[in-house]
Design a protein around this motif. Structure first.
Motif, PDB file in Angstrom:
ATOM      1  N   SER A  44      -7.534 -32.771  42.693  1.00  0.00           N
ATOM      2  CA  SER A  44      -6.782 -33.155  41.643  1.00  0.00           C
ATOM      3  C   SER A  44      -5.720 -34.214  41.766  1.00  0.00           C
ATOM      4  O   SER A  44      -5.991 -35.090  40.436  1.00  0.00           O
ATOM      5  CB  SER A  44      -5.765 -32.037  41.605  1.00  0.00           C
ATOM      6  N   SER A  53      -0.037 -33.177  39.048  1.00  0.00           N
ATOM      7  CA  SER A  53      -0.578 -32.354  39.611  1.00  0.00           C
ATOM      8  C   SER A  53       0.241 -31.045  40.095  1.00  0.00           C
ATOM      9  O   SER A  53       0.061 -29.810  39.829  1.00  0.00           O
ATOM     10  CB  SER A  53      -1.500 -33.057  40.806  1.00  0.00           C
ATOM     11  N   ARG A  57       0.329 -27.330  38.351  1.00  0.00           N
ATOM     12  CA  ARG A  57      -0.450 -26.165  38.834  1.00  0.00           C
ATOM     13  C   ARG A  57       1.530 -25.659  39.399  1.00  0.00           C
ATOM     14  O   ARG A  57       0.605 -23.825  38.596  1.00  0.00           O
ATOM     15  CB  ARG A  57      -0.140 -26.995  40.724  1.00  0.00           C
ATOM     16  N   LEU A 230      -7.880 -28.333  40.275  1.00  0.00           N
ATOM     17  CA  LEU A 230      -5.567 -28.056  39.281  1.00  0.00           C
ATOM     18  C   LEU A 230      -5.868 -26.714  39.415  1.00  0.00           C
ATOM     19  O   LEU A 230      -5.375 -26.929  40.078  1.00  0.00           O
ATOM     20  CB  LEU A 230      -5.459 -29.152  38.341  1.00  0.00           C
TER      21      LEU A 230
END
Length: 303
Positions: A44, A53, A57, A230
């Motif tokens: 990611s 990231s 998430r 991701l």
């Protein structure tokens, strides 16, 4: 009238109580799921910054968790459960993902596995302090030996030089240990899927702010590898992997389940070699053998 009221009243679903073998298998499935988290995070980071990231998430996982809670008509947690759920949220949803993502900017996935090497022991200690249940001396001896083996192995790979990334990893280890211990305790009363879902939803405002900040200040180049990484850390690492993990903890106890995670650094190392092209250290097979023996002792010891 009473019959009608009872017919429309929502029925609370009690957590399932699995046997030791099933509980061990579920906890092991959780460990296998988490073992891909660091390589997926590294993927990611090829297209997103660390704040972007970690924030995205949490946001993606929060949306999925909210949909699950609505679809299952999950009742609101009881007031006494919210402190524990907030610990899960702070440790497993906010603290650990963000700190480890920041660490992975400058640290390899193999070295970052030092967090997982110490996490099982830290989780067992926190659980013992929180619940008052004391595992046997054989359990503690094997847990310390396993943690020491993994720690020495990972430190040898970085020549023992502590860095800022190590500080991020150490703090992440501590907050995650509390999140694991509280989640495992709560899963004896609430289904594990709901424990992590409420923890993720509770963190959604913080993660939305984190994602917004990251997208505003960090460059974004979302290629296929970055998007795949991701997706994994949002769907599996942040949400799906916790379902068997917490359920397994509820079945066999937090201390015993936590020691299965001694194998996670070695699994992460294998994924790092296969997916990221990192080298396999010659000490890995020896460490794997020591860790497997320690896991066997912790699983057979009286809790």
């Amino acid at each position: 009238m009473k019959a009608q009221d009872s017919a429309i009243r929502p029925v609370a679903i009690a957590p399932q109580h699995d046997g030791p073998a099933t509980g061990t298998a579920l906890a092991a499935l959780g460990v296998a799921s988490f073992s891909l988290s660091f390589p997926a995070t590294a993927w990611s980071l090829t297209g997103f910054g660390p704040w972007s990231s970690a924030g995205l998430r949490g946001v993606l996982a929060g949306v999925l968790a909210g949909l699950y809670l609505m679809a299952s008509a999950a009742p609101l947690p009881k007031r006494r459960d919210w402190p524990g759920l907030l610990v899960v949220s702070a440790g497993c949803v906010v603290g650990f993902p963000l700190l480890t993502t920041l660490a992975l900017r400058t640290s390899s996935t193999a070295h970052s596995a030092v967090v997982i090497g110490l996490l099982p022991l830290a989780t067992a200690v926190v659980s013992a302090l929180r619940t008052g249940r004391r595992p046997s001396r054989a359990f503690w001896a094997a847990a310390v030996a396993g943690a020491s083996a993994v720690l020495v192995f990972t430190l040898l790979q970085s020549h023992g030089r502590p860095t800022l990334a190590d500080l991020f990893l150490f703090v992440g280890l501590l907050v995650c240990a509390f999140g694991y211990a509280e989640g495992g305790r709560l899963s004896r009363e609430i289904p594990g899927a709901r424990v992590i879902a409420w923890g993720v939803v509770a963190a959604l405002p913080v993660m939305a702010l984190t994602a917004g900040y990251g997208l505003a200040v960090e460059p974004v180049h979302p290629g296929p590898k970055a998007l795949a990484g991701l997706a994994y850390i949002a769907v599996v690492s942040q949400l799906g992997g916790f379902v068997p993990w917490y359920r397994g903890m509820a079945a066999i106890g937090v201390p015993r389940a936590s020691q299965l995670q001694l194998a996670q650094p070695l699994l992460t190392l294998v994924w790092s070699v296969l997916l990221l092209g990192e080298d396999l250290p010659v000490a890995a097979p020896v460490t794997a053998g020591v860790v497997l023996v320690c896991i066997a002792v912790t699983q057979r010891s009286r809790g």
